[in-house]
Design a protein around this motif. Structure first.
Motif, short mmCIF file in Angstrom:
data_model
loop_
_atom_site.label_atom_id
_atom_site.label_comp_id
_atom_site.label_asym_id
_atom_site.label_seq_id
_atom_site.Cartn_x
_atom_site.Cartn_y
_atom_site.Cartn_z
N LYS A 89 -14.61 -16.33 25.06
CA LYS A 89 -14.24 -16.84 26.07
C LYS A 89 -12.74 -16.17 26.70
O LYS A 89 -11.94 -16.18 25.81
N GLY A 90 -12.59 -16.28 27.82
CA GLY A 90 -11.28 -15.74 28.33
C GLY A 90 -11.41 -14.99 29.59
O GLY A 90 -12.47 -14.75 30.15
N PHE B 91 -7.26 -16.55 29.45
CA PHE B 91 -6.66 -17.72 29.76
C PHE B 91 -5.18 -17.41 29.75
O PHE B 91 -4.50 -16.32 29.15
N GLU B 92 -4.41 -18.15 30.64
CA GLU B 92 -3.05 -17.80 30.95
C GLU B 92 -2.28 -18.19 29.68
O GLU B 92 -1.07 -17.37 29.26
N THR B 93 -2.66 -19.35 29.18
CA THR B 93 -1.78 -19.61 27.89
C THR B 93 -2.56 -19.83 26.59
O THR B 93 -3.89 -20.11 26.73
N GLU B 94 -1.87 -19.82 25.59
CA GLU B 94 -2.58 -20.27 24.21
C GLU B 94 -3.17 -21.63 24.17
O GLU B 94 -4.24 -21.94 23.64
N ALA C 11 -4.48 -23.21 26.72
CA ALA C 11 -5.60 -23.17 27.67
C ALA C 11 -6.72 -22.93 26.53
O ALA C 11 -7.87 -23.46 26.58
N ALA C 12 -6.43 -21.62 25.79
CA ALA C 12 -7.56 -21.28 25.00
C ALA C 12 -8.15 -22.15 24.02
O ALA C 12 -9.07 -22.07 23.51
N GLU D 184 -10.26 -24.83 25.31
CA GLU D 184 -11.50 -24.40 25.36
C GLU D 184 -12.40 -24.13 24.30
O GLU D 184 -13.43 -24.66 24.21
N LYS E 127 -3.15 -11.80 28.40
CA LYS E 127 -4.10 -12.69 28.48
C LYS E 127 -4.59 -13.17 27.15
O LYS E 127 -4.76 -12.33 26.15
N TYR E 128 -4.93 -14.61 27.01
CA TYR E 128 -5.40 -15.01 25.69
C TYR E 128 -7.08 -15.01 25.71
O TYR E 128 -7.52 -15.66 26.85
N TYR E 129 -7.60 -14.96 24.82
CA TYR E 129 -9.05 -15.06 24.46
C TYR E 129 -9.37 -15.79 23.05
O TYR E 129 -8.36 -15.90 22.19
#
Length: 213
Positions: free
Chosen positions: A155-156, A158-161, A163-164, A167, A194-196
């Protein structure tokens, strides 16, 4: 050519199994209804159906017990073969659906008598048993197929860690746990800034091995 031969061999195998199954059921049904018609003749028809059933069972319990046991075994075997041969191979067995209904029909043929409710209960028990067997078998088969760190979801971005992580937590809360394994998440930052998050299935025994190392 080899494919044609393989299909023919499979066809003869299904016909052979169905032939044996049909023969067993015909012998059983003929024998049971022969016994039933003769024994039921002496049952008082003036009684309410429930008391008629009790009287019939009381007078013929020894013979009926054998028929009940055999019917449960035959139903279980029939439903097992029906699921294994037809329902689990729908694409390959499209032309054999008639046998699927025929097999269920053998079981339902026992409902047309005063003991029909008892046979129906045995049918439900047999169906439940076969269902449990295949559910456990499918779960075990899936567990055996698990590979170390098997990726199941990515998934991703994401703007921030945070938010990841959110999720990841949401995915874990919705995940149906599989016996013998657990869910592992990995959050990482890509070159695009970006964070994934990646979700892996890992067998529990591998977790113990990792700790031991």
């Amino acid at each position: 050519m080899s494919k044609t031969v393989k299909i023919k061999k499979a066809t003869w195998k299904f016909y052979f199994l169905e032939g044996i199954l049909t023969s067993v059921w015909l012998v059983y049904l003929l024998d049971f209804y022969s016994f039933y018609n003769e024994s039921y003749f002496y049952t008082d028809k003036r009684l309410p159906i429930f008391f008629r059933l009790i009287s019939f069972l009381n007078d013929n319990w020894q013979e009926l017990f054998s028929y009940f046991v055999l019917s449960f075994l035959f139903m279980s075997l029939t439903l097992f073969l029906t699921y294994y041969l037809y329902l689990s191979n729908k694409e390959q067995m499209k032309g054999y659906k008639i046998f699927c209904f025929l097999n269920v029909g053998y079981c339902l043929a026992l409902l047309g008598n005063i003991c029909g409710m008892l046979f129906f209960i045995l049918f439900i028990l047999a169906a439940s048993l076969i269902y449990i067997i295949f559910v456990l078998a499918d779960g075990k088969s899936y567990q055996n197929e698990l590979q170390d760190d098997e990726l199941i979801e990515r998934k991703g971005p994401f703007e921030t860690e945070e938010a990841a992580q959110k999720e990841s937590s949401l995915f874990k809360s919705q995940w149906v746990k599989i016996e013998g394994s657990h869910l592992v998440d990995v959050i990482y930052l890509e070159a695009d800034g970006k964070y994934y998050v990646e979700m892996y299935i890992e067998p529990i025994e591998n977790e113990y091995l990792n700790y031991s190392k």
